[in-house]
Motif scaffolding. Structure first.
Motif, PDB file in Angstrom:
ATOM      1  N   ARG A  26     -67.132 -40.429  70.840  1.00 20.01           N
ATOM      2  CA  ARG A  26     -66.349 -40.731  72.041  1.00 20.01           C
ATOM      3  C   ARG A  26     -66.117 -39.462  72.864  1.00 20.01           C
ATOM      4  O   ARG A  26     -66.245 -39.461  74.081  1.00 20.01           O
ATOM      5  N   ALA A  27     -65.796 -38.363  72.175  1.00 19.62           N
ATOM      6  CA  ALA A  27     -65.540 -37.099  72.866  1.00 19.62           C
ATOM      7  C   ALA A  27     -66.801 -36.600  73.571  1.00 19.62           C
ATOM      8  O   ALA A  27     -66.721 -36.068  74.682  1.00 19.62           O
ATOM      9  N   GLU A  28     -67.953 -36.787  72.945  1.00 23.40           N
ATOM     10  CA  GLU A  28     -69.205 -36.358  73.578  1.00 23.40           C
ATOM     11  C   GLU A  28     -69.518 -37.200  74.808  1.00 23.40           C
ATOM     12  O   GLU A  28     -70.011 -36.684  75.812  1.00 23.40           O
ATOM     13  N   ILE A  73     -63.650 -28.099  79.123  1.00 24.21           N
ATOM     14  CA  ILE A  73     -63.449 -26.995  78.181  1.00 24.21           C
ATOM     15  C   ILE A  73     -62.606 -27.473  76.998  1.00 24.21           C
ATOM     16  O   ILE A  73     -62.924 -27.178  75.833  1.00 24.21           O
ATOM     17  N   ARG A  74     -61.552 -28.215  77.290  1.00 23.03           N
ATOM     18  CA  ARG A  74     -60.713 -28.759  76.211  1.00 23.03           C
ATOM     19  C   ARG A  74     -61.512 -29.721  75.335  1.00 23.03           C
ATOM     20  O   ARG A  74     -61.379 -29.729  74.116  1.00 23.03           O
ATOM     21  N   GLN A  75     -62.355 -30.525  75.968  1.00 19.94           N
ATOM     22  CA  GLN A  75     -63.163 -31.499  75.227  1.00 19.94           C
ATOM     23  C   GLN A  75     -64.167 -30.775  74.326  1.00 19.94           C
ATOM     24  O   GLN A  75     -64.394 -31.187  73.189  1.00 19.94           O
ATOM     25  N   GLU A  76     -64.766 -29.694  74.835  1.00 21.15           N
ATOM     26  CA  GLU A  76     -65.699 -28.903  74.016  1.00 21.15           C
ATOM     27  C   GLU A  76     -64.987 -28.304  72.805  1.00 21.15           C
ATOM     28  O   GLU A  76     -65.542 -28.280  71.704  1.00 21.15           O
ATOM     29  N   LYS A  77     -63.763 -27.840  72.982  1.00 24.41           N
ATOM     30  CA  LYS A  77     -62.988 -27.298  71.863  1.00 24.41           C
ATOM     31  C   LYS A  77     -62.681 -28.399  70.851  1.00 24.41           C
ATOM     32  O   LYS A  77     -62.794 -28.196  69.640  1.00 24.41           O
ATOM     33  N   ILE A  79     -64.449 -31.098  70.267  1.00 26.08           N
ATOM     34  CA  ILE A  79     -65.702 -31.394  69.556  1.00 26.08           C
ATOM     35  C   ILE A  79     -65.986 -30.309  68.523  1.00 26.08           C
ATOM     36  O   ILE A  79     -66.379 -30.599  67.386  1.00 26.08           O
ATOM     37  N   ARG A  80     -65.754 -29.054  68.881  1.00 24.41           N
ATOM     38  CA  ARG A  80     -65.938 -27.943  67.931  1.00 24.41           C
ATOM     39  C   ARG A  80     -64.996 -28.102  66.734  1.00 24.41           C
ATOM     40  O   ARG A  80     -65.401 -27.925  65.581  1.00 24.41           O
ATOM     41  N   ASP A  81     -63.745 -28.480  66.999  1.00 24.82           N
ATOM     42  CA  ASP A  81     -62.777 -28.696  65.917  1.00 24.82           C
ATOM     43  C   ASP A  81     -63.214 -29.850  65.014  1.00 24.82           C
ATOM     44  O   ASP A  81     -63.062 -29.787  63.790  1.00 24.82           O
ATOM     45  N   LEU A  82     -63.757 -30.904  65.610  1.00 30.12           N
ATOM     46  CA  LEU A  82     -64.251 -32.035  64.811  1.00 30.12           C
ATOM     47  C   LEU A  82     -65.447 -31.609  63.967  1.00 30.12           C
ATOM     48  O   LEU A  82     -65.561 -31.995  62.800  1.00 30.12           O
ATOM     49  N   ASN A  83     -66.349 -30.807  64.543  1.00 32.25           N
ATOM     50  CA  ASN A  83     -67.495 -30.303  63.771  1.00 32.25           C
ATOM     51  C   ASN A  83     -67.027 -29.434  62.602  1.00 32.25           C
ATOM     52  O   ASN A  83     -67.584 -29.516  61.497  1.00 32.25           O
ATOM     53  N   ASN A  84     -66.001 -28.625  62.852  1.00 30.87           N
ATOM     54  CA  ASN A  84     -65.445 -27.802  61.769  1.00 30.87           C
ATOM     55  C   ASN A  84     -64.843 -28.674  60.672  1.00 30.87           C
ATOM     56  O   ASN A  84     -64.948 -28.353  59.490  1.00 30.87           O
ATOM     57  N   ALA A  85     -64.213 -29.775  61.062  1.00 32.92           N
ATOM     58  CA  ALA A  85     -63.653 -30.705  60.075  1.00 32.92           C
ATOM     59  C   ALA A  85     -64.774 -31.303  59.225  1.00 32.92           C
ATOM     60  O   ALA A  85     -64.628 -31.438  58.002  1.00 32.92           O
ATOM     61  N   LEU A  86     -65.899 -31.640  59.861  1.00 32.03           N
ATOM     62  CA  LEU A  86     -67.043 -32.161  59.098  1.00 32.03           C
ATOM     63  C   LEU A  86     -67.560 -31.122  58.108  1.00 32.03           C
ATOM     64  O   LEU A  86     -67.913 -31.455  56.974  1.00 32.03           O
TER      65      LEU A  86
END
Length: 125
Positions: A26-28, A73-77, A79-86
């Motif tokens: 959804r974020a992407e 920019i907030r959305q990219e952060k 997504i990065r946080d979600l990738n880190n969670a994965l």
């Protein structure tokens, strides 16, 4: 020896992974929409209007593009946080508070799946 769990079960991790993947998809989508909005060069049919209105419209458009850039920019952060969670799921550290070393409550992780702090640790900040 205490009976405090130090990690979530595979079933729990799979549930969190599904939540994260849905939020990430959804974020992407949202990010792609925001990027298309601020990269849009359409003049919205203002080429035949008065110069004063066109100037106002261009100023408004610039402000909208800047707002969309900030949102992107907030959305990219996010997504990065979600990738880190994965990644934390993969390496077995997901759901563990980075301050207290305890498991973060499931309810919190369901709402904020990229959380790295328990509510208790967050309140102490």
């Amino acid at each position: 020896m205490s009976d405090v769990k130090l990690k979530y079960s595979e079933e729990d991790l799979q549930e969190f992974k599904e939540i994260i993947l849905k939020k990430k998809a959804r974020a992407e989508e949202d990010l792609a929409y925001l990027k298309s909005a601020y990269k849009n060069d359409a003049n919205n049919g203002t080429e035949d209007t008065s110069h004063s209105f066109k100037s106002f419209d261009e100023g408004s458009e610039v402000m909208n593009k800047e707002a969309n850039v900030q949102l992107a920019i907030r959305q990219e952060k996010f997504i990065r946080d979600l990738n880190n969670a994965l990644l934390r799921i993969e390496n077995g550290t997901y759901g563990v508070c980075r301050v207290l070393g305890k498991l973060i409550q499931k309810e919190r992780l369901r709402l904020v799946p990229h959380a790295t702090l328990s509510i208790e640790a967050k309140r102490k900040q």
